[in-house]
Design an enzyme around this catalytic site. Structure first.
Site, PDB file in Angstrom:
ATOM      1  N   ASP A  67     -43.991 -96.739  -5.348  1.00  9.49           N
ATOM      2  CA  ASP A  67     -43.163 -97.714  -6.066  1.00  9.49           C
ATOM      3  C   ASP A  67     -41.719 -97.723  -5.588  1.00  9.49           C
ATOM      4  OD1 ASP A  67     -42.656 -95.204  -7.218  1.00  9.49           O
ATOM      5  OD2 ASP A  67     -42.340 -96.020  -9.224  1.00  9.49           O
ATOM      6  N   ASP A 120     -42.437 -93.547  -1.336  1.00 10.24           N
ATOM      7  CA  ASP A 120     -43.620 -93.417  -2.180  1.00 10.24           C
ATOM      8  C   ASP A 120     -44.079 -94.803  -2.614  1.00 10.24           C
ATOM      9  OD1 ASP A 120     -41.798 -94.106  -4.210  1.00 10.24           O
ATOM     10  OD2 ASP A 120     -42.607 -92.645  -5.624  1.00 10.24           O
ATOM     11  N   SER A 180     -46.898 -95.393  -9.430  1.00  9.85           N
ATOM     12  CA  SER A 180     -46.096 -94.668  -8.455  1.00  9.85           C
ATOM     13  C   SER A 180     -46.916 -94.287  -7.226  1.00  9.85           C
ATOM     14  CB  SER A 180     -45.473 -93.437  -9.127  1.00  9.85           C
ATOM     15  OG  SER A 180     -44.574 -92.784  -8.271  1.00  9.85           O
ATOM     16  N   ASP A 235     -39.259 -95.613  -5.623  1.00 10.42           N
ATOM     17  CA  ASP A 235     -38.132 -94.944  -6.284  1.00 10.42           C
ATOM     18  C   ASP A 235     -37.843 -93.576  -5.661  1.00 10.42           C
ATOM     19  OD1 ASP A 235     -40.338 -93.580  -7.306  1.00 10.42           O
ATOM     20  OD2 ASP A 235     -39.683 -93.676  -9.400  1.00 10.42           O
TER      21      ASP A 235
END
Length: 452
Positions: free
Chosen positions: A236, A234, A95, A238
């Site tokens: 990743d 961010d 992430s 999501d």
């Protein structure tokens, strides 16, 4: 805390997590789920190909066929798991963590998340044992090209009739991989983008839009190009955070309220979820628009489970996660982006700046999330509960206490909860006035110690 956490698997690559552990995790995941076919995606970190290869080897050794997506954001992997014939899958990602980290987010069929309570802790136990090696006939590996189908899916959430100028900071993360194809399908979006090259070393700034200074990059692009909206992703993709046409941050709870209005106008009365850190305005706006506001504890696995159980169409968290029922009840920064653009392009909003759309939502005064490192989190929460016993309390997640009536000048509330991902206590506080907010914040800081 080890690498097996409440919502995912995450650790420093090479010391806490490596290819051997990845192989074990892949093997154990198949056995845990009785899986015959699993999806594997991976982010742009330098060690993600090695880790994804190892996970796939472990899955295949356990007799499971593997569908490899290659480079894929977390939402794109969720889309793959939700749309392909499979028993679940995972994405190799850490992430927003710095480049030395890696990890995995895991799902069952339909992209239902696997959390600490529903499998990750059992995986930890299984991975403490020696690697079992091949079990019978080895599984196959197939490489799937999914980016075009995913871009079509995301673009289907946009309903635009006029040109909208948008600023984007992909933060050298996975949004930079998926956005070009998505933007091709949105000809009315004039996008001005920075840091679109995926780079697992994050050379310019940390891929965490919750850190206010990181939003200054997209705010600058907004001001340079006269954009109506700016969005920062961010690592990743999501999560995302927004700024208005002046570059001022719009907190994710206010965006939840704004997008909730859109869905309720479009679909009629429906449940909408929000996390308990969110401004009181979210509950008020959902109810005013004819929806059913449902307050939930922090964490994507809790939000998603309750959305499914209640038939909610949308949900949002203060952390910048936005959840969509029509996206397999998963979170997606890019779908939040195109939905926000749709809100801006609604006929009643086309001539209004974003700052005006959210102005009436800024009617209370919040601290944002403040973090504390304390020796004993449970003891600290118990002391807070006793100290503020005269307020209205609930323990949905940590301790929430409310004082006064909403219409009164002395109304305020706060939540103190233990982080599920870090050894921290987190405080959120909101009051009718800025002066009361500051006074009560200082009072709680005096009890909990200096913020970190």
């Amino acid at each position: 805390m080890g690498i097996f956490k409440a919502y995912d698997i995450r650790g420093v690559y090479g010391s806490e997590l490596d290819a051997d552990m990845g192989r074990k995790i892949g093997h154990a995941f198949v056995r845990l789920r009785g899986a015959k076919r699993l999806v594997v995606g991976q982010d742009m970190r330098t060690h993600s190909p090695e880790l994804a290869d190892a996970v796939s080897e472990g899955m295949r050794d356990a007799g499971c066929d593997v569908l490899r997506l290659g480079l894929a954001s977390t939402p794109m992997t969720y889309f793959g798991i939700g749309s392909l014939d499979c028993d679940g899958g995972l994405v190799v990602t850490a992430s927003h963590n710095p480049g030395q980290y890696n990890g995995m987010k895991l799902c069952g069929p339909g992209a239902v998340p696997i959390s600490g309570d529903t499998g990750i802790m059992e995986l930890e136990r299984m991975c403490a044992e020696p690697y079992p090696g091949p079990l019978g006939e080895r599984g196959t590996e197939e490489h799937i090209e999914l980016l075009d189908a995913y871009a079509d899916h995301v673009a289907s959430f946009a309903h635009l009739q006029t040109k909208v100028v948008l600023a984007i900071d992909a933060a050298n993360g996975m949004a930079g991989h998926t956005l070009p194809k998505i933007l091709e399908r949105l000809p009315l979006v004039e996008a001005h983008s920075i840091l679109m090259e995926p780079d697992g070393n994050f050379p310019v700034h940390e891929a965490n839009p919750l850190i206010e200074e990181n939003l200054e990059y997209v705010a600058k692009v907004v001001r340079e190009h006269g954009a109506r909206l700016g969005v920062s992703f961010d690592g990743d993709a999501d999560r995302c955070c927004f700024v208005d046409e002046a570059g001022r941050t719009i907190s994710a709870d206010l965006m939840t309220a704004l997008i909730a209005r859109h869905f309720l106008k479009q679909r009629g009365p429906a449940p909408i979820l929000y996390d308990l850190r969110s401004s009181w305005v979210v509950k008020e706006e959902i109810a005013a628009a004819g929806g059913e506001p449902i307050r939930e504890r922090v964490g994507h696995s809790f939000i998603k489970a309750t959305m499914r159980a209640k038939g909610a169409v949308f949900g949002g968290e203060l952390s910048g996660h936005f959840y969509f029922a029509d996206n397999f009840t998963t979170d997606s920064g890019v779908i939040a982006m195109v939905t926000a653009l749709t809100v801006l392009d609604a006929p009643e909003n086309r001539d209004r700046p974003m700052s005006e759309l959210v102005a009436d939502l800024r009617r209370y005064h919040s601290t944002g999330e403040i973090n504390f490192r304390v020796p004993d989190k449970d003891e600290a929460i118990a002391q807070i509960k006793q100290r503020y016993a005269s307020g209205r309390q609930d323990e949905l997640d940590g301790i929430t206490v409310e004082f006064g009536d909403l219409a009164d000048a002395d109304w305020w509330w706060f939540n103190v909860r233990a982080s599920n991902t870090e050894p921290l206590l987190r405080l959120n506080l909101e009051a009718r006035t800025a002066e009361l907010r500051d006074a009560k914040r200082d009072e709680l800081v005096g009890l909990l110690g200096e913020p970190v």
